[in-house]
Design an enzyme around this catalytic site. Sequence first.
Site, PDB file in Angstrom:
ATOM      1  N   THR A 179     -56.376  35.568  54.300  1.00 48.35           N
ATOM      2  CA  THR A 179     -56.192  36.714  55.719  1.00 48.35           C
ATOM      3  C   THR A 179     -54.774  37.253  54.810  1.00 48.35           C
ATOM      4  OG1 THR A 179     -57.060  34.858  56.583  1.00 48.35           O
ATOM      5  CG2 THR A 179     -55.284  35.478  58.151  1.00 48.35           C
ATOM      6  N   GLY A 190     -55.523  30.410  55.499  1.00 48.56           N
ATOM      7  CA  GLY A 190     -57.219  29.464  55.668  1.00 48.56           C
ATOM      8  C   GLY A 190     -56.787  28.023  57.250  1.00 48.56           C
TER       9      GLY A 190
END
Length: 530
Positions: free
Chosen positions: A350, A433
């Site tokens: 991310t 995550g």
Amino acid sequence: MRDFELPGRSLAVGRTAMAATSQPLATLTAIDILRNGGNAVDAAVAACAVQCVVEAGSTGIGGDCFALLSLGGTDEVLAYNGSGRAPAAATVEHLRSLGVTSLTRTSPHTITVPGAVDAWTRLVADHGRMKMADILAPAIKLARDGYVLPPRTAHDLAAQAEILKDDPAASRVFLVDGKAPPAGSIQYQRQLADTLEAIGREGRDAFYRGPIAEGMVSYLNGIGALHSLEDFANAKGEYVTPIKTTFRGHEIHECPPNGQGIIALMILNILSHFPGKGDPLAPERLHIEVEATRLAYAARDRFLADPAKADVPIDYLLSDELARQLAGMIDPDKAITDLPPFDEVPHKDTIYLSVVDSDRNAISFINSIFFVYGSGHMDPKSGVMFHNRGFSFSLDPDHPNAIAPGKRPMHTIIPGMVTKDGRAVMPFGVMGGQYQAMGHAHFLSKVFDYGMDLQSAIDLPRLFPLPGTNQVQMEARLRDAVGPEFIKRGFEVKKPESPMGGAQAIWIDWETGVLRGGSDPRKDGMALGI
């Protein structure tokens, strides 16, 4: 206060505006947008688009997006859920009829309709100042003319080379003769440049309707996915009401489920029963943080799902009663052996970035393709690398997070916002995550319990208990310092597979007008103020 005799980085400072991202080009892009008349929303989307190019293993327009926004620095926080949905044909029964018994990392059935482009265009239309074409121009130029592969991205690419080799388009774009190129190599994503240019010119419909959507659906169907043109045409995110809790006199805001922000708030609620004191890395304190995380994640794995499709007991999970109950289960001397099943109730990769502009609009912005390089599948025509967010779905039809038509999977990505006395004081976030919920709580505890500045708190070594186990991943500094003590307490200490997460944060000092920012050294990025 930083010890200047040790390696590290200084806290970023500024008065007018600030951006903090995990990639230098993205931070510089955000600052350029702010200097050219854009606001925090414009700068965040521009920076994210750049990261979709130069940090493609972490994010992309084939992924999802969440944001928290404070307009003018008030505590009236807006939240946007830009997570995509499963195809209309995706049912547990249909997948079973196709012989699908589990959702693997590269399964085409883990690819939900990407929600990022919808989120970007909606946020800019509602709250931005600039045209989408101008916002996306820096990313388009980098994708078309080339960019230099930075060290952390090169590290992540090397670890995923075997996955990318199996997809012709991804291999052509990211690999050289089937191997990952070293840091300092030049890469191009010209098909992605064309797609971004179309979005800038025509808006969201360029992605969700017409030739680009037709190409993506054709590709996805060709690898066995169940997507239709209607699934893309019907894609739509939504503004949602943030959830919050109080921690050490500050209001902590998170996006509601289907994201795991509620789990970060649960951990903070448990930690509120254990005042911080002494060494923030003492094994006694870390033990409490680990156990609070294990308890909260047990609830996550039982309940977290799309609230539009399943009953998620938000009030119960955030209740003082449950926090007291869970805090009482923590033995300060040994690991919990039996985590609560939560059978009954009343009732990894991310990018994250923060931007604050001169009007004190503050945005907490996160965009993800889940695993590093997502599903490993790239549409060769559009250059879109697809995420695998549906990997979080369950194939148990009785589970709240079971895959279903139009359903959003449980999400790990969570932006955060802190407010106090009617004002926003800190957009913040932690990538990584599953680690993200613990990362939020760990970071906030170090800032509010121990008085650490943002950069020092971000720099601290990290640990994370793997959900449902007694295993605790620890970065090397912690394994050496507290690993033996954790083993004595009944934990199994493990080395993490990759650097643990990444974080960005900006503190708004309303009395002085000064902005202070931090950016994680585990990534390539930086915070920069003007």
